[in-house]
Design an enzyme around this catalytic site. Structure first.
Site, mmCIF file in Angstrom:
data_model
loop_
_atom_site.group_PDB
_atom_site.id
_atom_site.type_symbol
_atom_site.label_atom_id
_atom_site.label_comp_id
_atom_site.label_asym_id
_atom_site.label_seq_id
_atom_site.Cartn_x
_atom_site.Cartn_y
_atom_site.Cartn_z
ATOM 1 N N GLY A 158 -2.077 8.943 10.769
ATOM 2 C CA GLY A 158 -2.297 7.901 11.747
ATOM 3 C C GLY A 158 -3.506 8.198 12.751
ATOM 4 C CG HIS A 171 1.412 5.303 6.976
ATOM 5 N ND1 HIS A 171 1.408 5.608 8.402
ATOM 6 C CD2 HIS A 171 0.510 4.628 6.499
ATOM 7 C CE1 HIS A 171 0.201 5.096 8.412
ATOM 8 N NE2 HIS A 171 -0.383 4.736 7.489
ATOM 9 C CE LYS A 177 -11.735 8.321 1.899
ATOM 10 N NZ LYS A 177 -10.527 8.324 2.725
ATOM 11 C CG ASN A 192 1.149 -1.738 4.686
ATOM 12 O OD1 ASN A 192 1.477 -0.995 5.527
ATOM 13 N ND2 ASN A 192 -0.048 -1.966 4.373
ATOM 14 C CG HIS A 201 -6.870 2.494 -0.026
ATOM 15 N ND1 HIS A 201 -6.872 1.276 -0.490
ATOM 16 C CD2 HIS A 201 -5.951 2.531 0.635
ATOM 17 C CE1 HIS A 201 -6.304 0.429 -0.152
ATOM 18 N NE2 HIS A 201 -5.563 1.191 0.802
ATOM 19 C CB CYS A 225 -0.795 -0.085 1.187
ATOM 20 S SG CYS A 225 -1.976 1.438 1.132
#
Lengths: 136, 494
Positions: free
Chosen positions: B420, B417, B493, B343, B219, B114
């Site tokens: 969070g 990344h 989305k 990931n 995502h 990802c």
């Protein structure tokens, strides 16, 4: 159950077959508006695992896999049989649902996998209790 | 003074932005966390609550669990966006030596590779502002997203096998994108040691129609503009300037990656028993890197990595066409800044205690962040360090950072990344409604299109930590360096 990044389920059922069915419903309910799905088709499958908690996780993951491979919106799981086999357990069940169509099946969140994190299964005072975290 | 929570856990402040849990008991290394005092207080609060009331494993406990795995080197690291995951914390980095070390599903995640890809457009904010609604409609129509979505590339098993070996190049060969995109993709969009024979038929079958799909959850595809430049030299090397419009794509390896993880859970569980590997959490099932099972999983993960590169390549192509169509530009005017995963597990060389060692570095919800002069970094960026693409959350900022030499020395060249999560999805849905979020963001000038309103509520900007703070911690710690801050104009989305 609260989990910061993902989602956990806590299932209490009166029998082992119902534990599988209710765990599946909890997962499917994260993904779809279940009332929008009709039961026009079915897929029967079998899964083997070494112990019951692993069997539960493997069955949930197989449902995710079958949904993709068959293009299905699954409404529910029916347990056909759970029996000891080859130093483990065999589960045979049937998924009921219909071909996925995003124009009539409102979607919620994609479940990527059932994980082994926080995995718990126990029989207590006649109840079967199962906890599992999904990767969303 | 160390903060005592219970006899088994104490955290010491090493510097203003680094905290350490000393090695005790069966820990093989210490834990190091990039955090400020507030972040540490929040992590400890979560830890104490879980100790008191039970519930799922808190992030600090997960970090400690990773520190007990065989072959781990230096420390179990938590980036500033650390929060509870499964097995590894999200924002967790663990590097293992190649002799005794292990490979774990939990250190990679189910959404293998990802990551984020950012494209540079030739337009500026003022050019795109009047076209936001049209752009949102066109992108939402053209980019398949949400559960059950299928992409326009339909592959057979033999073709999937080629894609799993060739990665982004396979998709470019099919006409999806530009040859030069490959130059600006981590690993050249194609990691070696990918063996499709170690990926199950059903994993491949799940991907037959999913190449070029965005997925759902966190995502997204965003059209963003550059609000601030912090580092002119790096921005120059990356080819970005203030007010410029960019396109960011966040997604992974889709169902193929998920199925690889699922398939190898039982394989690695058996391996954990076979090789007598002590694990504290069942999700940490693992195998020695140099075992048959470990190598099989590693080569399957590499297939997943290539699948994700290909997926983002296909989506980038669709986004280019949609953007160019609405803005009267040409698709080839939209170039690629970079594509990087968060990931992954990769074999890398690092300097450990004065000697160069080959290590298997797991980054779960953490980005590789190589500093200057590493040969793995695209030639164009090598002098300044690798670009890092840090995603925000719909209404908030995203960042472009760069890797630093200090990051190489301290934490194997790793980075945050994203912001969070700070609230669970259930808490978010209790607090917000999707339609309200969409309205609020529209008032801020951000246009949202989404398949699922409840998904929008789950991803509400308030459900995430403050991305500015998270990035500032890494910047001040010196392991990542701020280059630019981005703001969203349009968000798609699943």
């Amino acid at each position: 159950m609260e989990h910061t990044a993902d989602m956990g389920i806590h299932v209490e059922a009166d029998s082992l077959p119902h534990t599988f069915e209710e765990s599946a419903e909890a997962m499917l309910n994260l993904m779809f508006e279940l009332e929008s799905i009709k039961e026009t088709g079915s897929v029967t499958f079998g899964i083997h695992a070494k112990d019951i908690p692993m069997l539960l996780v493997e069955v949930l993951n197989e449902i995710l896999s079958i949904q993709d491979r068959h293009g299905l919106a699954v409404k529910r799981l029916l347990t056909c049989e759970i029996k000891p086999r080859n130093k483990g357990y065999l589960f045979i069940g049937t998924l009921r649902g219909e071909p996925f169509d995003d124009s009539c099946h409102p979607v919620k969140t994609e479940v990527k996998a059932a994980t082994l994190s926080g995995l718990k299964y126990e029989e207590k005072e006649g109840k079967h209790i199962f906890e599992c975290v999904f990767d969303l | 003074m160390p903060l005592e929570v219970e006899s088994s856990l104490s955290i010491e402040k090493t510097t203003d932005y680094i905290w350490q849990i000393p090695r005790t008991g069966d820990m093989r290394v210490c834990c190091r966390i990039y955090a400020d005092s507030h972040t540490i207080e929040e992590l400890l609060k979560d830890y104490e609550e879980k100790v008191r009331t039970g519930g799922f494993t808190p992030a600090l406990r997960q970090l400690i669990n990773v520190a007990t795995l065989p072959g781990i080197v230096k420390a179990s690291f938590g980036m500033a966006d650390i929060h509870p995951g499964y097995g590894f914390p999200i924002g967790g980095v663990g590097a293992f030596n190649m002799d005794e070390g292990v490979i774990s599903v939990a250190g990679v995640g189910f959404d293998i590779n990802c990551g984020v890809r950012v494209l540079k457009t030739p337009l500026y904010r003022k050019d795109v502002e009047p076209l936001k609604e049209q752009l949102a409609n066109k992108l939402f129509r053209n980019i398949p997203c949400g559960i059950g979505s299928t992409g326009e590339i339909s592959l057979k098993e033999r073709e999937i096998d080629e894609l799993l070996v060739e990665g982004a190049s396979y998709v470019v060969k099919k006409g999806y994108g530009l040859e030069e995109d490959i130059l600006y993709t981590e690993e050249g969009g194609c990691i070696k040691d990918a063996d499709p024979t170690n990926v199950s038929h059903r994993a491949k079958e799940r991907q037959f129609r999913q190449v070029g799909t965005l997925g759902s959850g966190n995502h997204y595809l965003e059209v963003q503009w550059v609000e601030e430049i912090y580092d002119q030299e790096a921005a120059g090397a990356f080819g970005i300037e203030k007010e410029q419009v960019l396109i960011a794509i966040h997604c992974g390896s889709r169902a193929l990656g998920h199925q690889i993880g699922i398939d190898y859970l039982s394989t690695l569980e058996a391996a954990s028993k076979k090789y007598s590997i002590p694990i504290r959490d069942r999700e940490l099932v693992c195998a020695p890197i140099n075992s048959k099972e470990g190598w099989q999983y590693f080569t399957a993960v590499n297939c997943g990595i290539n699948c994700a590169f290909a997926n983002r390549q296909a989506i980038a192509h669709l986004a280019r066409l949609a953007f160019a169509g609405v803005t009267q530009t040409r698709p080839e005017q939209i170039s690629q800044l970079y594509d990087v995963g968060h990931n992954t597990c990769k074999i890398e060389t690092h300097n450990v205690d004065g000697s160069v060692k080959r290590l298997l570095v797991h980054r779960k919800g953490a980005t590789r962040a190589f500093g200057p002069d590493r040969e793995e970094v695209s030639q164009r960026y090598r002098a300044v360090g690798q670009p890092l693409l840090v995603g925000g959350s719909m209404g908030t900022a995203s960042y472009i950072l760069r890797g630093t030499q200090k990051g190489m020395e301290e934490c194997f060249g790793s980075a945050v990344h994203g912001a969070g999560r700070s609230l669970s999805r259930m808490q978010a849905k209790k607090q917000w409604r999707g339609s309200e979020i969409i309205k609020e963001l529209k008032e801020k000038g951000i246009v949202i299109r989404a398949k699922s309103k409840s998904g929008v509520a789950e991803e509400a900007p308030g459900a995430y930590k403050d991305v500015d703070m998270v990035v500032e911690i890494m910047h001040r710690a010196g392991v990542n360096h701020k280059v630019a801050r981005l703001r969203p104009l349009v968000c798609i989305k699943g």
